[in-house]
Design a protein around this motif. Sequence first.
Motif, PDB file in Angstrom:
ATOM      1  N   SER A 175     -19.736  20.349  27.709  1.00 47.25           N
ATOM      2  CA  SER A 175     -18.918  21.530  27.917  1.00 47.25           C
ATOM      3  C   SER A 175     -18.879  21.919  29.389  1.00 47.25           C
ATOM      4  N   GLU A 197     -17.830  24.795  30.086  1.00 52.42           N
ATOM      5  CA  GLU A 197     -17.952  26.249  29.997  1.00 52.42           C
ATOM      6  C   GLU A 197     -19.347  26.733  30.370  1.00 52.42           C
ATOM      7  N   THR A 198     -20.315  25.859  30.345  1.00 53.92           N
ATOM      8  CA  THR A 198     -21.672  26.237  30.715  1.00 53.92           C
ATOM      9  C   THR A 198     -21.735  26.445  32.222  1.00 53.92           C
ATOM     10  N   TYR A 206     -24.369  26.469  35.252  1.00 57.36           N
ATOM     11  CA  TYR A 206     -25.701  25.976  35.581  1.00 57.36           C
ATOM     12  C   TYR A 206     -26.179  26.680  36.849  1.00 57.36           C
ATOM     13  N   ARG A 249     -25.399  35.585  32.736  1.00 58.72           N
ATOM     14  CA  ARG A 249     -25.409  35.419  31.275  1.00 58.72           C
ATOM     15  C   ARG A 249     -24.580  36.502  30.590  1.00 58.72           C
ATOM     16  N   PHE A 262     -21.068  34.848  31.145  1.00 60.00           N
ATOM     17  CA  PHE A 262     -20.992  33.464  30.673  1.00 60.00           C
ATOM     18  C   PHE A 262     -22.157  33.246  29.718  1.00 60.00           C
ATOM     19  N   PRO A 263     -21.945  33.485  28.427  1.00 60.73           N
ATOM     20  CA  PRO A 263     -23.054  33.381  27.472  1.00 60.73           C
ATOM     21  C   PRO A 263     -23.752  32.027  27.496  1.00 60.73           C
ATOM     22  N   SER A 264     -23.028  30.980  27.878  1.00 64.48           N
ATOM     23  CA  SER A 264     -23.643  29.663  27.941  1.00 64.48           C
ATOM     24  C   SER A 264     -24.079  29.398  29.384  1.00 64.48           C
ATOM     25  N   THR A 265     -25.301  29.835  29.691  1.00 64.76           N
ATOM     26  CA  THR A 265     -25.873  29.572  31.013  1.00 64.76           C
ATOM     27  C   THR A 265     -27.103  28.712  30.840  1.00 64.76           C
ATOM     28  N   SER A 266     -27.325  27.862  31.823  1.00 64.91           N
ATOM     29  CA  SER A 266     -28.514  27.015  31.834  1.00 64.91           C
ATOM     30  C   SER A 266     -29.128  27.085  33.214  1.00 64.91           C
ATOM     31  N   GLU A 271     -34.514  32.438  25.754  1.00 64.30           N
ATOM     32  CA  GLU A 271     -33.459  31.595  25.187  1.00 64.30           C
ATOM     33  C   GLU A 271     -32.412  31.178  26.208  1.00 64.30           C
ATOM     34  N   ALA A 310     -31.293  28.095  28.312  1.00 68.97           N
ATOM     35  CA  ALA A 310     -31.505  26.655  28.295  1.00 68.97           C
ATOM     36  C   ALA A 310     -31.946  26.180  29.677  1.00 68.97           C
TER      37      ALA A 310
END
Length: 159
Positions: A9, A11-12, A14, A131, A134-138, A154, A156
Motif C-alpha cells: 500500500s 497509503e502507509t 513511514y 497517525r 494517516f491511520p496507517s503509519t509505520s 499498535e 507498526a
Amino acid sequence: MAGARIPDSVETVYILDTQAWVWLLEGNPKLSKAAKAVLVNQRSRLALPSYCFEEMERKFPNDGAIKPTAIRIPPTPAFRLAVATVNIRVIPRGSNAAMAEELRLKSLYRRKKLTIDSQDIPIVAVVLALRRFFPSTSLISDDGNLTKWAKSTEVAVVW
C-alpha cells in the motif's frame, strides 16, 4: 531486491528515525532489508522529522574527533537531499500537531510515565501527530525502546 518485502500500500506513511536515515545515506549494512526496501521504493510515502537533523548536528564531529557514536554524514547535505527527494516530507518540529504531542510526551516523561529515551520524544510526537491524519503509519527504526513503545501503541515497525 531478493528477500525484502516491498509494501503493498502506498497509503502507509513511514516515519524514519535518525539512525535509519543515516544508515540509508551511509549504505550501512546494518539497515535491514525490509527497511531498505521501503526507503528505496519511490512509491513509499516517507516522513522525516526535522529533529533528525538536530540529532545529526549534535553527533557530527565538528572538532575532527571521530567518536564511536559519531555520525559521519554532514547534516546540511542530508537535509538538502531529503527536501529534494519527491517522496520524502520533512516534518517541522514546530508544527502545531507535532508540538502539542511533544509537549504532552515531555510531561509524561518528567512524571516517569513514558519509557522511551528523551531524545526520541520528537520522533514519537511526529508518529502520533501523523497517525491522526494517516491511520496507517509505520515507524522505521531499530531502536529498542522506540520500537517497544511503537508496538505497545499498535504502531507498526519496519525493520
